[in-house]
Design a protein around this motif. Structure first.
Motif, PDB file in Angstrom:
ATOM      1  N   HIS A   3      85.958 -44.791 133.791  1.00  0.00           N
ATOM      2  CA  HIS A   3      86.815 -45.026 134.945  1.00  0.00           C
ATOM      3  C   HIS A   3      88.266 -44.771 134.530  1.00  0.00           C
ATOM      4  O   HIS A   3      88.673 -45.139 133.426  1.00  0.00           O
ATOM      5  CB  HIS A   3      86.636 -46.460 135.435  1.00  0.00           C
ATOM      6  CG  HIS A   3      87.227 -46.680 136.782  1.00  0.00           C
ATOM      7  ND1 HIS A   3      88.548 -46.979 136.960  1.00  0.00           N
ATOM      8  CD2 HIS A   3      86.672 -46.632 138.014  1.00  0.00           C
ATOM      9  CE1 HIS A   3      88.794 -47.119 138.248  1.00  0.00           C
ATOM     10  NE2 HIS A   3      87.664 -46.908 138.910  1.00  0.00           N
ATOM     11  N   PRO A   4      89.092 -44.151 135.379  1.00  0.00           N
ATOM     12  CA  PRO A   4      90.472 -43.826 134.992  1.00  0.00           C
ATOM     13  C   PRO A   4      91.344 -45.060 134.739  1.00  0.00           C
ATOM     14  O   PRO A   4      92.336 -44.979 134.025  1.00  0.00           O
ATOM     15  CB  PRO A   4      91.007 -43.011 136.162  1.00  0.00           C
ATOM     16  CG  PRO A   4      90.053 -43.197 137.278  1.00  0.00           C
ATOM     17  CD  PRO A   4      88.744 -43.612 136.692  1.00  0.00           C
ATOM     18  N   LEU A   5      91.004 -46.200 135.293  1.00  0.00           N
ATOM     19  CA  LEU A   5      91.804 -47.404 135.095  1.00  0.00           C
ATOM     20  C   LEU A   5      91.211 -48.333 134.034  1.00  0.00           C
ATOM     21  O   LEU A   5      91.612 -49.481 133.930  1.00  0.00           O
ATOM     22  CB  LEU A   5      91.940 -48.159 136.420  1.00  0.00           C
ATOM     23  CG  LEU A   5      92.687 -47.421 137.523  1.00  0.00           C
ATOM     24  CD1 LEU A   5      92.687 -48.229 138.802  1.00  0.00           C
ATOM     25  CD2 LEU A   5      94.105 -47.109 137.090  1.00  0.00           C
ATOM     26  N   GLU A   6      90.280 -47.825 133.224  1.00  0.00           N
ATOM     27  CA  GLU A   6      89.613 -48.676 132.239  1.00  0.00           C
ATOM     28  C   GLU A   6      90.588 -49.241 131.212  1.00  0.00           C
ATOM     29  O   GLU A   6      90.502 -50.412 130.840  1.00  0.00           O
ATOM     30  CB  GLU A   6      88.507 -47.908 131.535  1.00  0.00           C
ATOM     31  CG  GLU A   6      87.711 -48.766 130.586  1.00  0.00           C
ATOM     32  CD  GLU A   6      86.547 -48.009 129.972  1.00  0.00           C
ATOM     33  OE1 GLU A   6      85.875 -48.614 129.130  1.00  0.00           O
ATOM     34  OE2 GLU A   6      86.325 -46.850 130.335  1.00  0.00           O
ATOM     35  N   SER A   7      91.544 -48.457 130.750  1.00  0.00           N
ATOM     36  CA  SER A   7      92.498 -48.961 129.763  1.00  0.00           C
ATOM     37  C   SER A   7      93.401 -50.030 130.366  1.00  0.00           C
ATOM     38  O   SER A   7      93.733 -51.019 129.704  1.00  0.00           O
ATOM     39  CB  SER A   7      93.334 -47.821 129.187  1.00  0.00           C
ATOM     40  OG  SER A   7      94.069 -47.188 130.214  1.00  0.00           O
ATOM     41  N   LEU A   8      93.775 -49.868 131.628  1.00  0.00           N
ATOM     42  CA  LEU A   8      94.583 -50.886 132.300  1.00  0.00           C
ATOM     43  C   LEU A   8      93.783 -52.172 132.485  1.00  0.00           C
ATOM     44  O   LEU A   8      94.308 -53.272 132.288  1.00  0.00           O
ATOM     45  CB  LEU A   8      95.068 -50.362 133.654  1.00  0.00           C
ATOM     46  CG  LEU A   8      95.942 -51.300 134.467  1.00  0.00           C
ATOM     47  CD1 LEU A   8      97.246 -51.577 133.721  1.00  0.00           C
ATOM     48  CD2 LEU A   8      96.230 -50.704 135.825  1.00  0.00           C
ATOM     49  N   MET A   9      92.529 -52.040 132.838  1.00  0.00           N
ATOM     50  CA  MET A   9      91.674 -53.212 132.997  1.00  0.00           C
ATOM     51  C   MET A   9      91.446 -53.910 131.660  1.00  0.00           C
ATOM     52  O   MET A   9      91.343 -55.131 131.605  1.00  0.00           O
ATOM     53  CB  MET A   9      90.340 -52.826 133.634  1.00  0.00           C
ATOM     54  CG  MET A   9      90.468 -52.366 135.065  1.00  0.00           C
ATOM     55  SD  MET A   9      91.197 -53.604 136.145  1.00  0.00           S
ATOM     56  CE  MET A   9      89.906 -54.806 136.159  1.00  0.00           C
ATOM     57  N   GLY A  13      92.446 -57.646 131.030  1.00  0.00           N
ATOM     58  CA  GLY A  13      91.420 -58.577 130.566  1.00  0.00           C
ATOM     59  C   GLY A  13      91.873 -59.361 129.352  1.00  0.00           C
ATOM     60  O   GLY A  13      91.611 -60.559 129.241  1.00  0.00           O
ATOM     61  N   ILE A  14      92.552 -58.687 128.437  1.00  0.00           N
ATOM     62  CA  ILE A  14      93.078 -59.370 127.249  1.00  0.00           C
ATOM     63  C   ILE A  14      94.074 -60.448 127.657  1.00  0.00           C
ATOM     64  O   ILE A  14      94.018 -61.580 127.175  1.00  0.00           O
ATOM     65  CB  ILE A  14      93.740 -58.361 126.294  1.00  0.00           C
ATOM     66  CG1 ILE A  14      92.679 -57.493 125.630  1.00  0.00           C
ATOM     67  CG2 ILE A  14      94.577 -59.066 125.227  1.00  0.00           C
ATOM     68  CD1 ILE A  14      93.240 -56.336 124.841  1.00  0.00           C
ATOM     69  N   LEU A  15      94.977 -60.130 128.557  1.00  0.00           N
ATOM     70  CA  LEU A  15      95.971 -61.104 128.982  1.00  0.00           C
ATOM     71  C   LEU A  15      95.341 -62.277 129.739  1.00  0.00           C
ATOM     72  O   LEU A  15      95.730 -63.427 129.556  1.00  0.00           O
ATOM     73  CB  LEU A  15      97.037 -60.428 129.836  1.00  0.00           C
ATOM     74  CG  LEU A  15      97.946 -59.467 129.082  1.00  0.00           C
ATOM     75  CD1 LEU A  15      98.884 -58.761 130.059  1.00  0.00           C
ATOM     76  CD2 LEU A  15      98.736 -60.188 128.018  1.00  0.00           C
ATOM     77  N   LEU A  16      94.358 -61.996 130.571  1.00  0.00           N
ATOM     78  CA  LEU A  16      93.698 -63.060 131.311  1.00  0.00           C
ATOM     79  C   LEU A  16      92.927 -63.986 130.386  1.00  0.00           C
ATOM     80  O   LEU A  16      92.995 -65.214 130.511  1.00  0.00           O
ATOM     81  CB  LEU A  16      92.770 -62.468 132.368  1.00  0.00           C
ATOM     82  CG  LEU A  16      92.102 -63.465 133.310  1.00  0.00           C
ATOM     83  CD1 LEU A  16      93.158 -64.188 134.133  1.00  0.00           C
ATOM     84  CD2 LEU A  16      91.130 -62.750 134.208  1.00  0.00           C
ATOM     85  N   LEU A  17      92.206 -63.413 129.431  1.00  0.00           N
ATOM     86  CA  LEU A  17      91.480 -64.243 128.479  1.00  0.00           C
ATOM     87  C   LEU A  17      92.429 -65.066 127.620  1.00  0.00           C
ATOM     88  O   LEU A  17      92.159 -66.224 127.308  1.00  0.00           O
ATOM     89  CB  LEU A  17      90.599 -63.361 127.592  1.00  0.00           C
ATOM     90  CG  LEU A  17      89.371 -62.783 128.272  1.00  0.00           C
ATOM     91  CD1 LEU A  17      88.722 -61.740 127.378  1.00  0.00           C
ATOM     92  CD2 LEU A  17      88.391 -63.880 128.608  1.00  0.00           C
ATOM     93  N   ALA A  18      93.532 -64.486 127.240  1.00  0.00           N
ATOM     94  CA  ALA A  18      94.513 -65.227 126.449  1.00  0.00           C
ATOM     95  C   ALA A  18      95.096 -66.374 127.250  1.00  0.00           C
ATOM     96  O   ALA A  18      95.319 -67.463 126.717  1.00  0.00           O
ATOM     97  CB  ALA A  18      95.618 -64.291 125.979  1.00  0.00           C
TER      98      ALA A  18
END
Length: 84
Positions: A3-9, A13-18
Motif C-alpha cells: 500500500h502506498p501509505l504503508e510507511s506512514l501507517m 503505529g509506532i507513535l500510537l503504541l508508544a
C-alpha cells in the motif's frame, strides 16, 4: 503489492503504541545529582528541559520496541503470506 501509505501507517503505529506504553510504563527516574550533571554536560537550561527530552526519547523507544515485537509476531504467526 504494498500500500502506498504503508510507511506512514508504520510511523503512526509506532507513535500510537508508544503513547499507550507511556500511559502504562513510567519513564526512568534519574537521581538529582545525575540529572544536574546531565544538565551541565548537555548545556540545558534546567531540569524541565532534560526531562522533556528524556520523556520524548522514552516515548519513541517504547513505540519502536513494541512495533518491532508486534510486527515479528504478526509475520511469524498470523500472516497469511507465510511460505511453509
Amino acid at each position: 503489492m504494498k500500500h502506498p501509505l504503508e510507511s506512514l501507517m508504520s510511523a503512526g503505529g509506532i507513535l500510537l503504541l508508544a503513547f499507550f506504553s507511556c500511559l502504562l510504563l513510567p519513564a526512568p527516574s534519574l537521581g538529582l545529582e545525575l540529572a544536574q550533571r546531565l544538565v551541565t554536560r548537555f548545556h540545558l537550561m534546567d531540569l524541565n528541559q532534560l526531562y522533556t527530552i528524556l520523556f520524548c526519547l522514552w516515548f519513541l523507544l517504547l513505540g519502536v520496541i513494541e512495533y518491532a515485537l508486534i510486527r515479528f509476531a504478526w509475520k511469524r504467526w498470523f500472516s497469511l503470506d507465510r511460505h511453509d
